[in-house]
Scaffold this motif. Structure first.
Motif, PDB file in Angstrom:
ATOM      1  N   ARG A 169       0.861  -1.170   0.000  1.00  0.00           N
ATOM      2  CA  ARG A 169       0.000   0.000   0.000  1.00  0.00           C
ATOM      3  C   ARG A 169       0.907   1.232   0.000  1.00  0.00           C
ATOM      4  NH1 ARG A 169      -3.979  -0.395   4.872  1.00  0.00           N
ATOM      5  NH2 ARG A 169      -2.413   0.940   5.808  1.00  0.00           N
ATOM      6  N   LEU A 170       0.442   2.322  -0.573  1.00  0.00           N
ATOM      7  CA  LEU A 170       1.312   3.488  -0.742  1.00  0.00           C
ATOM      8  C   LEU A 170       1.827   4.015   0.593  1.00  0.00           C
ATOM      9  CD1 LEU A 170       2.652   5.469  -2.662  1.00  0.00           C
ATOM     10  CD2 LEU A 170       0.582   6.874  -2.566  1.00  0.00           C
ATOM     11  N   ASP A 171       0.985   4.027   1.635  1.00  0.00           N
ATOM     12  CA  ASP A 171       1.471   4.548   2.912  1.00  0.00           C
ATOM     13  C   ASP A 171       2.526   3.623   3.515  1.00  0.00           C
ATOM     14  OD1 ASP A 171      -0.416   2.563   3.433  1.00  0.00           O
ATOM     15  OD2 ASP A 171      -1.344   3.602   5.119  1.00  0.00           O
ATOM     16  N   GLU A 172       2.451   2.314   3.262  1.00  0.00           N
ATOM     17  CA  GLU A 172       3.507   1.401   3.700  1.00  0.00           C
ATOM     18  C   GLU A 172       4.800   1.675   2.938  1.00  0.00           C
ATOM     19  OE1 GLU A 172       1.030  -2.641   4.764  1.00  0.00           O
ATOM     20  OE2 GLU A 172       1.432  -2.226   2.651  1.00  0.00           O
ATOM     21  N   ALA A 173       4.658   1.889   1.627  1.00  0.00           N
ATOM     22  CA  ALA A 173       5.828   2.160   0.799  1.00  0.00           C
ATOM     23  C   ALA A 173       6.518   3.456   1.194  1.00  0.00           C
ATOM     24  CB  ALA A 173       5.411   2.214  -0.666  1.00  0.00           C
ATOM     25  N   MET A 174       5.731   4.453   1.606  1.00  0.00           N
ATOM     26  CA  MET A 174       6.285   5.755   1.953  1.00  0.00           C
ATOM     27  C   MET A 174       6.796   5.812   3.389  1.00  0.00           C
ATOM     28  SD  MET A 174       6.149   7.577  -0.801  1.00  0.00           S
ATOM     29  CE  MET A 174       6.332   9.282  -0.245  1.00  0.00           C
ATOM     30  N   HIS A 175       6.575   4.758   4.166  1.00  0.00           N
ATOM     31  CA  HIS A 175       7.029   4.770   5.548  1.00  0.00           C
ATOM     32  C   HIS A 175       8.552   4.808   5.603  1.00  0.00           C
ATOM     33  CE1 HIS A 175       7.691   3.644   9.722  1.00  0.00           C
ATOM     34  NE2 HIS A 175       6.435   3.990   9.930  1.00  0.00           N
ATOM     35  N   PRO A 176       9.141   5.598   6.494  1.00  0.00           N
ATOM     36  CA  PRO A 176      10.602   5.746   6.513  1.00  0.00           C
ATOM     37  C   PRO A 176      11.374   4.486   6.870  1.00  0.00           C
ATOM     38  CG  PRO A 176       9.597   6.939   8.343  1.00  0.00           C
ATOM     39  CD  PRO A 176       8.489   6.549   7.428  1.00  0.00           C
ATOM     40  N   LEU A 177      10.721   3.452   7.385  1.00  0.00           N
ATOM     41  CA  LEU A 177      11.423   2.195   7.623  1.00  0.00           C
ATOM     42  C   LEU A 177      11.600   1.361   6.357  1.00  0.00           C
ATOM     43  CD1 LEU A 177       9.856   0.836  10.959  1.00  0.00           C
ATOM     44  CD2 LEU A 177      12.135   1.794  10.633  1.00  0.00           C
ATOM     45  N   THR A 178      10.797   1.609   5.327  1.00  0.00           N
ATOM     46  CA  THR A 178      10.813   0.786   4.119  1.00  0.00           C
ATOM     47  C   THR A 178      12.028   1.132   3.271  1.00  0.00           C
ATOM     48  OG1 THR A 178       8.405   0.703   4.170  1.00  0.00           O
ATOM     49  CG2 THR A 178       9.476   0.063   2.122  1.00  0.00           C
ATOM     50  N   LEU A 179      12.806   0.108   2.958  1.00  0.00           N
ATOM     51  CA  LEU A 179      14.118   0.304   2.340  1.00  0.00           C
ATOM     52  C   LEU A 179      14.214  -0.438   1.011  1.00  0.00           C
ATOM     53  CD1 LEU A 179      16.731   1.731   3.483  1.00  0.00           C
ATOM     54  CD2 LEU A 179      17.560  -0.576   4.044  1.00  0.00           C
ATOM     55  N   LEU A 180      14.872   0.193   0.060  1.00  0.00           N
ATOM     56  CA  LEU A 180      15.381  -0.502  -1.120  1.00  0.00           C
ATOM     57  C   LEU A 180      16.849  -0.769  -0.843  1.00  0.00           C
ATOM     58  CD1 LEU A 180      13.725   1.502  -4.028  1.00  0.00           C
ATOM     59  CD2 LEU A 180      13.197  -0.841  -3.335  1.00  0.00           C
ATOM     60  N   ALA A 181      17.157  -2.009  -0.528  1.00  0.00           N
ATOM     61  CA  ALA A 181      18.499  -2.350  -0.058  1.00  0.00           C
ATOM     62  C   ALA A 181      19.415  -2.682  -1.226  1.00  0.00           C
ATOM     63  CB  ALA A 181      18.439  -3.520   0.916  1.00  0.00           C
ATOM     64  N   THR A 182      20.658  -2.185  -1.127  1.00  0.00           N
ATOM     65  CA  THR A 182      21.671  -2.411  -2.158  1.00  0.00           C
ATOM     66  C   THR A 182      22.904  -3.096  -1.601  1.00  0.00           C
ATOM     67  OG1 THR A 182      22.541  -0.181  -1.748  1.00  0.00           O
ATOM     68  CG2 THR A 182      20.920  -0.422  -3.527  1.00  0.00           C
ATOM     69  N   GLY A 183      22.919  -3.391  -0.295  1.00  0.00           N
ATOM     70  CA  GLY A 183      24.085  -4.041   0.272  1.00  0.00           C
ATOM     71  C   GLY A 183      23.847  -4.579   1.665  1.00  0.00           C
ATOM     72  N   ILE A 184      24.817  -5.338   2.151  1.00  0.00           N
ATOM     73  CA  ILE A 184      24.823  -5.922   3.492  1.00  0.00           C
ATOM     74  C   ILE A 184      26.213  -5.725   4.079  1.00  0.00           C
ATOM     75  CG2 ILE A 184      24.655  -8.082   4.813  1.00  0.00           C
ATOM     76  CD1 ILE A 184      22.763  -9.133   2.662  1.00  0.00           C
ATOM     77  N   TYR A 185      26.289  -5.299   5.322  1.00  0.00           N
ATOM     78  CA  TYR A 185      27.573  -5.133   5.995  1.00  0.00           C
ATOM     79  C   TYR A 185      28.516  -4.235   5.219  1.00  0.00           C
ATOM     80  CZ  TYR A 185      27.189  -8.337   9.979  1.00  0.00           C
ATOM     81  OH  TYR A 185      26.864  -8.926  11.179  1.00  0.00           O
TER      82      TYR A 185
END
Length: 292
Positions: A169-185
């Motif tokens: 849902r758009l409000d879930e997508a816009m939540h500041p915890l939601t991440l597009l991750a590009t790496g680990i460690y």
């Protein structure tokens, strides 16, 4: 049992700069949540990269690590379409240009009732959506993963319908915890974890975290999602971590922490995976047993 301190974090996490994390958190009004991240002892890099669900590479937990090295991740194009101001086929580097890369230590909870703690790096989905421009009337964000059976042998097995699809849902997508991750460690995202870019929504079960994203669409209709299409009675659209709503074939009240050892026992599952203070308001008034 004492609460782990920052100094207790596994060696790979020592690269993290605590001051930078807290400064970024304050900017996003997430200082309390990321302060609590100090009490999370991340899994090792080997655990995170060696134990995965990624059916594009096979159904075994070790299959992704064994089979994903053949995947070509550069160049990488992401199609942006639907109800956006700036649609197009974007080179990934171009799409991410100008967005701030952040470090986030998040709990990760699989629907199969096992868990990890993972130090991600990436950009907030909100920052990307703001860059491409969300049009009035958009209510959902839909994602699709790569289809390339010559490099993703699991796609030849007919396990699921490809491409793998997910949505928020758009409000879930816009939540500041939601991440597009590009790496680990602090390292580029390994192929078996979703390189070069994947979705991370820490209060939802892991199957929501679509990997190897090649399409992001804005729509006014709830999008179809892969596991919900396969077994709607088992995998709901929302997929919020909820210890009071069991999977039809197993309890969700507790979980097995990967890397804790054979004698560690199980731990209680936290509502919204421990992020309720930040996200519970998104679901005010909803029956979470129906909207599972």
């Amino acid at each position: 049992m004492k609460t782990p301190r920052w100094s207790d974090v596994t060696p790979e996490a020592l690269y993290l700069n605590r001051r930078q994390i807290m400064a970024g958190a304050a900017a996003l009004s997430l200082a309390p949540q990321l302060a609590r991240a100090e009490a999370l002892t991340p899994n090792t890099y080997e655990e995170i990269t060696g134990y995965n669900n990624y059916y594009e590479f096979g159904t075994g937990k070790e299959d992704p690590a064994a089979n994903a090295s053949m995947l070509t991740t550069s160049p990488w194009t992401v199609k942006v379409d639907g109800m956006v101001d700036k649609p197009g086929d974007y080179d990934l580097g171009e799409l991410l240009t100008g967005l701030t890369v952040e470090e986030r230590i998040y709990r990760f909870r699989c629907v199969e009732a096992w868990s990890m703690v993972i130090p991600w790096q990436g950009v907030t989905l909100a920052s990307l959506l703001n860059k491409i421009g969300v049009q009035s009337g958009a209510k959902y964000v839909a994602f699709e993963t790569l289809v390339r059976p010559e490099e993703m042998p699991g796609q030849k097995m007919g396990i699921l319908e490809w491409p793998y699809r997910e949505g928020l849902r758009l409000d879930e997508a816009m939540h500041p915890l939601t991440l597009l991750a590009t790496g680990i460690y602090g390292k580029p995202m390994p192929n078996q974890n979703g390189a070069p870019i994947r979705l991370v929504v820490p209060w939802k079960y892991g199957f929501k975290g679509v990997k190897a994203i090649v399409r992001i669409s804005l729509t006014d209709q709830m999008p179809q999602t892969t596991w919900n299409m396969m077994a709607a009675n088992e995998y709901g659209f929302y997929a919020n971590v909820n210890p009071t709503v069991d999977h039809p074939r197993w309890s969700q009240a507790s979980e097995r922490l990967i890397g804790a050892g054979l004698l560690a026992g199980r731990q209680d599952t936290l509502m919204f995976n421990g992020y309720g203070d930040e996200v519970a308001s998104l679901y005010a008034g909803m029956d979470l047993a129906v909207n599972y």
